[in-house]
Design a protein around this motif. Structure first.
Motif, mmCIF file in Angstrom:
data_model
loop_
_atom_site.group_PDB
_atom_site.id
_atom_site.type_symbol
_atom_site.label_atom_id
_atom_site.label_comp_id
_atom_site.label_asym_id
_atom_site.label_seq_id
_atom_site.Cartn_x
_atom_site.Cartn_y
_atom_site.Cartn_z
ATOM 1 N N ASP A 286 0.811 -1.219 0.000
ATOM 2 C CA ASP A 286 0.000 0.000 0.000
ATOM 3 C C ASP A 286 0.845 1.270 0.000
ATOM 4 O O ASP A 286 0.341 2.346 -0.321
ATOM 5 N N SER A 287 2.135 1.148 0.366
ATOM 6 C CA SER A 287 3.031 2.306 0.290
ATOM 7 C C SER A 287 3.664 2.441 -1.093
ATOM 8 O O SER A 287 4.403 3.397 -1.345
ATOM 9 N N HIS A 288 3.376 1.472 -1.984
ATOM 10 C CA HIS A 288 3.871 1.470 -3.370
ATOM 11 C C HIS A 288 5.395 1.449 -3.420
ATOM 12 O O HIS A 288 5.998 1.986 -4.366
ATOM 13 N N ASP A 289 6.013 0.824 -2.418
ATOM 14 C CA ASP A 289 7.471 0.767 -2.345
ATOM 15 C C ASP A 289 7.980 -0.459 -3.110
ATOM 16 O O ASP A 289 8.399 -1.466 -2.524
ATOM 17 N N GLY A 290 7.911 -0.378 -4.430
ATOM 18 C CA GLY A 290 8.326 -1.494 -5.258
ATOM 19 C C GLY A 290 8.084 -1.195 -6.725
ATOM 20 O O GLY A 290 7.701 -0.070 -7.110
ATOM 21 N N LEU A 291 8.296 -2.177 -7.552
ATOM 22 C CA LEU A 291 8.087 -2.040 -8.998
ATOM 23 C C LEU A 291 6.605 -2.216 -9.302
ATOM 24 O O LEU A 291 6.036 -3.287 -9.093
ATOM 25 N N ILE A 292 5.957 -1.163 -9.808
ATOM 26 C CA ILE A 292 4.530 -1.196 -10.126
ATOM 27 C C ILE A 292 4.361 -1.094 -11.631
ATOM 28 O O ILE A 292 4.929 -0.204 -12.281
ATOM 29 N N ILE A 293 3.572 -2.009 -12.195
ATOM 30 C CA ILE A 293 3.348 -2.052 -13.638
ATOM 31 C C ILE A 293 1.853 -1.951 -13.901
ATOM 32 O O ILE A 293 1.079 -2.800 -13.437
ATOM 33 N N GLN A 294 1.442 -0.940 -14.619
ATOM 34 C CA GLN A 294 0.037 -0.818 -14.988
ATOM 35 C C GLN A 294 -0.319 -1.890 -16.006
ATOM 36 O O GLN A 294 0.519 -2.349 -16.781
ATOM 37 N N ARG A 295 -1.591 -2.277 -16.024
ATOM 38 C CA ARG A 295 -2.011 -3.385 -16.886
ATOM 39 C C ARG A 295 -1.732 -3.099 -18.354
ATOM 40 O O ARG A 295 -1.247 -3.977 -19.086
ATOM 41 N N SER A 296 -2.009 -1.888 -18.789
ATOM 42 C CA SER A 296 -1.803 -1.574 -20.212
ATOM 43 C C SER A 296 -0.335 -1.728 -20.589
ATOM 44 O O SER A 296 -0.013 -2.260 -21.663
ATOM 45 N N LEU A 297 0.578 -1.291 -19.721
ATOM 46 C CA LEU A 297 2.001 -1.424 -20.002
ATOM 47 C C LEU A 297 2.440 -2.876 -19.898
ATOM 48 O O LEU A 297 3.265 -3.351 -20.682
ATOM 49 N N ALA A 298 1.873 -3.598 -18.934
ATOM 50 C CA ALA A 298 2.209 -5.014 -18.782
ATOM 51 C C ALA A 298 1.810 -5.799 -20.022
ATOM 52 O O ALA A 298 2.545 -6.687 -20.481
ATOM 53 N N LEU A 299 0.642 -5.487 -20.607
ATOM 54 C CA LEU A 299 0.201 -6.167 -21.825
ATOM 55 C C LEU A 299 1.078 -5.794 -23.012
ATOM 56 O O LEU A 299 1.345 -6.620 -23.894
ATOM 57 N N TYR A 300 1.567 -4.567 -23.024
ATOM 58 C CA TYR A 300 2.472 -4.148 -24.100
ATOM 59 C C TYR A 300 3.784 -4.912 -24.002
ATOM 60 O O TYR A 300 4.343 -5.355 -25.010
ATOM 61 N N PHE A 301 4.276 -5.080 -22.763
ATOM 62 C CA PHE A 301 5.489 -5.862 -22.563
ATOM 63 C C PHE A 301 5.277 -7.324 -22.971
ATOM 64 O O PHE A 301 6.209 -8.001 -23.404
ATOM 65 N N SER A 302 4.052 -7.816 -22.810
ATOM 66 C CA SER A 302 3.764 -9.220 -23.092
ATOM 67 C C SER A 302 3.812 -9.531 -24.582
ATOM 68 O O SER A 302 4.074 -10.673 -24.989
ATOM 69 N N GLY A 303 3.530 -8.528 -25.427
ATOM 70 C CA GLY A 303 3.548 -8.746 -26.871
ATOM 71 C C GLY A 303 2.377 -9.587 -27.325
ATOM 72 O O GLY A 303 1.389 -9.802 -26.601
ATOM 73 N N GLY A 304 2.462 -10.098 -28.549
ATOM 74 C CA GLY A 304 1.395 -10.949 -29.084
ATOM 75 C C GLY A 304 0.092 -10.188 -29.250
ATOM 76 O O GLY A 304 0.066 -8.996 -29.565
ATOM 77 N N ASP A 305 -1.015 -10.883 -29.011
ATOM 78 C CA ASP A 305 -2.334 -10.269 -29.171
ATOM 79 C C ASP A 305 -2.788 -9.555 -27.898
ATOM 80 O O ASP A 305 -3.895 -9.060 -27.821
ATOM 81 N N ARG A 306 -1.893 -9.537 -26.892
ATOM 82 C CA ARG A 306 -2.166 -8.845 -25.622
ATOM 83 C C ARG A 306 -3.375 -9.413 -24.879
ATOM 84 O O ARG A 306 -4.019 -8.731 -24.096
ATOM 85 N N LYS A 307 -3.698 -10.667 -25.138
ATOM 86 C CA LYS A 307 -4.789 -11.316 -24.415
ATOM 87 C C LYS A 307 -4.268 -12.225 -23.304
ATOM 88 O O LYS A 307 -5.058 -12.778 -22.553
ATOM 89 N N GLU A 308 -2.952 -12.365 -23.261
ATOM 90 C CA GLU A 308 -2.338 -13.178 -22.225
ATOM 91 C C GLU A 308 -1.159 -12.418 -21.634
ATOM 92 O O GLU A 308 -0.354 -11.842 -22.379
ATOM 93 N N LEU A 309 -1.097 -12.389 -20.333
ATOM 94 C CA LEU A 309 -0.024 -11.670 -19.658
ATOM 95 C C LEU A 309 1.190 -12.576 -19.535
ATOM 96 O O LEU A 309 1.111 -13.685 -19.006
ATOM 97 N N LYS A 310 2.324 -12.104 -20.040
ATOM 98 C CA LYS A 310 3.579 -12.839 -19.948
ATOM 99 C C LYS A 310 4.675 -11.843 -19.564
ATOM 100 O O LYS A 310 5.201 -11.143 -20.427
ATOM 101 N N LEU A 311 4.960 -11.784 -18.278
ATOM 102 C CA LEU A 311 5.972 -10.859 -17.786
ATOM 103 C C LEU A 311 7.195 -11.632 -17.306
ATOM 104 O O LEU A 311 7.071 -12.577 -16.529
ATOM 105 N N ARG A 312 8.344 -11.197 -17.772
ATOM 106 C CA ARG A 312 9.598 -11.758 -17.278
ATOM 107 C C ARG A 312 10.225 -10.726 -16.335
ATOM 108 O O ARG A 312 10.548 -9.613 -16.738
#
Length: 321
Positions: A286-312
């Motif tokens: 709740d203090s946001h003391d870490g790496l925060i990724i918004q869903r839209s950016l996470a889907l962009y990182f995932s590539g493909g059709d953006r229907k599946e989340l794949k984060l490394r």
């Protein structure tokens, strides 16, 4: 749907005691004459000058249970602090419990009134007590009225289980905590200061409840736990990764770490300091003391059709110089 990390490369108690000073007077014995040496013809006896033995203060050691009964409230079973209340028969209870028993002594049922037990308050003020965690290594002694404050921050107090998936009531030291996490929560333990994890989720738009993964790391002779959680920040689903240190905050500050996530030629990096597990994982999140990724950016990182989340998520832990 659940979320998974895939790895890549990768009381029988003894009674304690307290002490308080009690004046102990030592008898002063008269000095004794020492006979003269007749070989030198002396007619006067010689004397050793009297030595006064000063009064000394010796501690009287008693089991903690002897005083616990005197200073324990019969209603709430907590330690009593001023103003300690007393009924006409001499039974005592804490001030907060007086209203709970409708101003009637829970022992003899007499009306309590406004009698204060000054003698017991003065006795408590004269005591030196060991920390409740002395069995775990704390060797300090404290005045009765300072003991509770110390125990709330004592570095020897047990740690709570940092597992985020349930309100686990387990407490213990770091070795027992690691064993508990591995056996009871099936948490993976890895050796080394670098890591490479893959986070996959089939339906990234569904974050109705908090979901998480937890991994333990053993490096530099210490243990760390990596949290990866999905939750809603307001109305927006987000993903967050952060590192916690299994130990005190003063030791956690001796380390640093970085986390990196990316894709499609972009990357997002976080540099931080591990948080001690004295801080609940919800407090860290709740203090946001870490790496925060918004869903839209996470889907962009995932590539493909953006229907599946794949984060490394890759990372490294280091020791500050």
């Amino acid at each position: 749907m659940g979320m998974n990390f895939g790895e890549f490369g990768g009381k029988k108690q003894r009674k304690s005691s307290f002490s308080f000073p009690v004046s102990s007077c030592m008898d002063e014995s008269p000095s004794l004459p020492v006979g003269s040496d007749s070989s030198v013809g002396s007619s006067e006896p010689s004397f050793v000058a009297p030595q006064k033995t000063p009064n000394i203060r010796e501690p009287v050691v008693l089991p903690n249970s002897d005083i616990d009964g005197l200073l324990e409230c019969p209603v709430c079973s907590n330690s009593m602090y001023p103003p300690i209340q007393q009924c006409p028969s001499g039974h005592t209870l804490c001030f907060d419990c007086k209203s709970r028993v409708n101003n009637r002594c829970p022992i003899c049922r007499k009306e309590i009134g406004n009698i204060r037990c000054l003698a017991l308050e003065k006795l408590a003020a004269s005591l030196l007590l060991p920390c409740a965690y002395h069995q775990l290594g704390c060797e300090e002694m404290f005045p009765y009225y300072s003991k509770v404050k110390h125990e709330a921050r004592c570095v020897f107090r047990p740690y709570s289980c940092p597992h985020p998936g349930s309100d686990c009531s387990f407490t213990g030291d770091v070795p027992s905590l690691v064993e508990h996490l591995r056996l009871s929560h099936k948490v993976d333990l890895q050796n080394g200061c670098t890591f490479n994890h893959r986070y996959v989720k089939q339906d990234p738009c569904s974050v109705d409840n908090v979901s998480w993964t937890l991994t333990l790391f053993n490096c530099f002779g210490h243990f760390f736990c990596l949290h990866f959680e999905a939750f809603r920040l307001g109305a927006e689903p987000v993903y967050m990764a952060f590192l916690q240190f299994l130990g005190e905050d003063s030791d956690a500050r001796k380390f640093g770490y970085c986390l990196e996530v990316g894709g499609n030629g972009r990357k997002l990096t976080w540099h931080g300091v591990p948080r001690s597990i004295r801080d609940d994982h919800r407090k860290v999140r709740d203090s946001h003391d870490g790496l925060i990724i918004q869903r839209s950016l996470a889907l962009y990182f995932s590539g493909g059709d953006r229907k599946e989340l794949k984060l490394r998520v890759t990372g490294k832990i280091w020791k500050e110089i």
